[in-house]
Write a protein that holds these residues in place. Structure first.
Motif, PDB file in Angstrom:
ATOM      1  N   PRO A 137       0.804  -1.240   0.000  1.00  0.00           N
ATOM      2  CA  PRO A 137       0.000   0.000   0.000  1.00  0.00           C
ATOM      3  C   PRO A 137       0.830   1.282   0.000  1.00  0.00           C
ATOM      4  N   PRO A 138       1.918   1.383   0.786  1.00  0.00           N
ATOM      5  CA  PRO A 138       2.741   2.598   0.672  1.00  0.00           C
ATOM      6  C   PRO A 138       3.305   2.811  -0.717  1.00  0.00           C
ATOM      7  N   TYR A 141       0.356   4.024  -2.991  1.00  0.00           N
ATOM      8  CA  TYR A 141      -0.062   5.405  -2.731  1.00  0.00           C
ATOM      9  C   TYR A 141       1.016   6.397  -3.135  1.00  0.00           C
ATOM     10  N   LEU A 144       1.116   7.261  -6.876  1.00  0.00           N
ATOM     11  CA  LEU A 144      -0.019   7.913  -7.537  1.00  0.00           C
ATOM     12  C   LEU A 144       0.382   9.152  -8.349  1.00  0.00           C
ATOM     13  N   TRP A 149      -1.673  11.721 -10.849  1.00  0.00           N
ATOM     14  CA  TRP A 149      -2.219  12.606  -9.810  1.00  0.00           C
ATOM     15  C   TRP A 149      -1.139  13.608  -9.411  1.00  0.00           C
ATOM     16  N   PHE A 173      -3.599  15.384  -2.373  1.00  0.00           N
ATOM     17  CA  PHE A 173      -2.723  14.249  -2.077  1.00  0.00           C
ATOM     18  C   PHE A 173      -2.058  14.421  -0.717  1.00  0.00           C
ATOM     19  N   GLU A 177      -2.717  12.144   2.657  1.00  0.00           N
ATOM     20  CA  GLU A 177      -1.611  11.423   3.286  1.00  0.00           C
ATOM     21  C   GLU A 177      -1.461  11.810   4.753  1.00  0.00           C
ATOM     22  N   LEU A 181      -3.549   8.951   6.519  1.00  0.00           N
ATOM     23  CA  LEU A 181      -2.578   7.885   6.746  1.00  0.00           C
ATOM     24  C   LEU A 181      -1.665   8.170   7.938  1.00  0.00           C
TER      25      LEU A 181
END
Length: 328
Positions: A137-138, A141, A144, A149, A173, A177, A181
């Motif tokens: 996942p890191p 993301y 992106l 993005w 973004f 984050e 997150l």
């Protein structure tokens, strides 16, 4: 870029390297010591320590990337692909470090809160899947911006000279984050740590109560006072570690958000100092956990002890030779 801008950029880069290189070297060296300590001790080859090894690897990578993270705030002449790598890769390492840290805290939290179901955790049954959860996942993301993005628009999209960080990371973004997150991860770690301390306090009260019932006394014995003193020291140590390791990063993070919302310029020196101290202090958390465990540091301690004994023998032999030569 004229001469004045080039000179200012070089001075900022020099300040970054002066602050981050010693800190980065210390983080890498300490992580290597703990990693070798776990690798050499076969009794530590189990799933919990494998999770901690993954955290140490992520922390060591964060130490490697530490000098490059403050550079993200500088306007440098880079190509589009180089600019993406210079921003995406350090961000990935930082997020992977944070995910690994949450996983280690969660694994130890379950060990204390629910020890009967500890060995049946999904992360113990499927260790590769757990590693995939904390690393994939890191990476997704952080990548992106490379998949579109970003704020890379206009005819000069091949030039990464002006406002590189703002062009790679859109405001949405950054907000996602930080508040989706990073901040939830830090609050989760703080909540689990507080819950563990609360459970420990309750167990300590039960032990003291049983001790008094056995001895049939109402006054606190010396053993109870030592237990309470040890618990107090533990609470103080945890609180100081949190303040020293997390508060600088939280300050840096919210100052960046405040500047982003107000859309104002701020001192580059302030940004460099806050970013270096904030991220560097956060990277010390696994080292505190690792160096506090004597099993992790025992091999390094034995090596140092052997070197010290050898040095003493050499020094003693050299002194004896000097005495013998003088007597002749």
């Amino acid at each position: 870029m004229d001469y004045n801008d080039s000179h200012a950029l070089l001075s900022r880069e020099h300040l970054i390297y002066v602050i981050t290189v010693p800190l980065s070297a210390s983080i890498i060296l300490a992580n290597l010591v703990i990693i070798l300590g776990i690798s050499w001790n076969r009794q530590l080859h189990n799933t919990p320590n494998y999770f901690f090894l993954s955290l140490l690897v992520a922390d060591m990578c964060t130490g490697v990337a530490l000098p490059f993270i403050p550079l993200m705030g500088l306007n440098r002449e880079l190509s589009f692909s180089a600019c993406l790598v210079a921003h995406v890769f350090p961000n990935f390492l930082f997020l992977a470090f944070l995910f690994n840290l949450v996983m280690v805290h969660y694994e130890r939290y379950i060990c204390i809160v629910d020890p009967l179901h500890y060995n049946n955790l999904w992360m113990h049954r499927s260790f590769p899947l757990a590693l995939l959860v904390v690393w994939a996942p890191p990476l997704l993301y952080a990548s992106l911006p490379a998949f579109g993005w970003n704020n890379w628009t206009g005819p000069d999209w091949n030039d990464c000279c002006a406002g590189s960080q703002e062009r790679v990371f859109p405001n949405a973004f950054i907000y996602l984050e930080v508040y989706g997150l990073v901040l939830p991860a830090i609050l989760t770690i703080a909540g689990m740590t507080g819950r563990v301390l609360w459970i420990t306090r309750g167990q300590l009260k039960d032990i003291c109560r049983l001790h008094r019932s056995v001895e049939r006394g109402s006054q606190a014995s010396d053993r109870e006072q030592r237990l309470n003193l040890r618990y107090t020291r533990c609470v103080v140590a945890v609180s100081l570690t949190f303040l020293a390791c997390w508060v600088p990063y939280l300050i840096y993070m919210h100052v960046c958000i405040a500047v982003l919302i107000s859309d104002t310029k701020w001192s580059s020196t302030t940004h460099i100092v806050l970013s270096c101290t904030g991220i560097g202090s956060m990277a010390v958390v696994p080292l505190v956990l690792g160096l506090a465990n004597k099993q992790y540091t025992e091999p390094a301690y034995k090596v140092l002890q052997k070197l010290r004994d050898r040095w003493r023998r050499i020094y003693s032999l050299h002194s004896n030779l000097e005495v013998s030569t003088a007597s002749l």
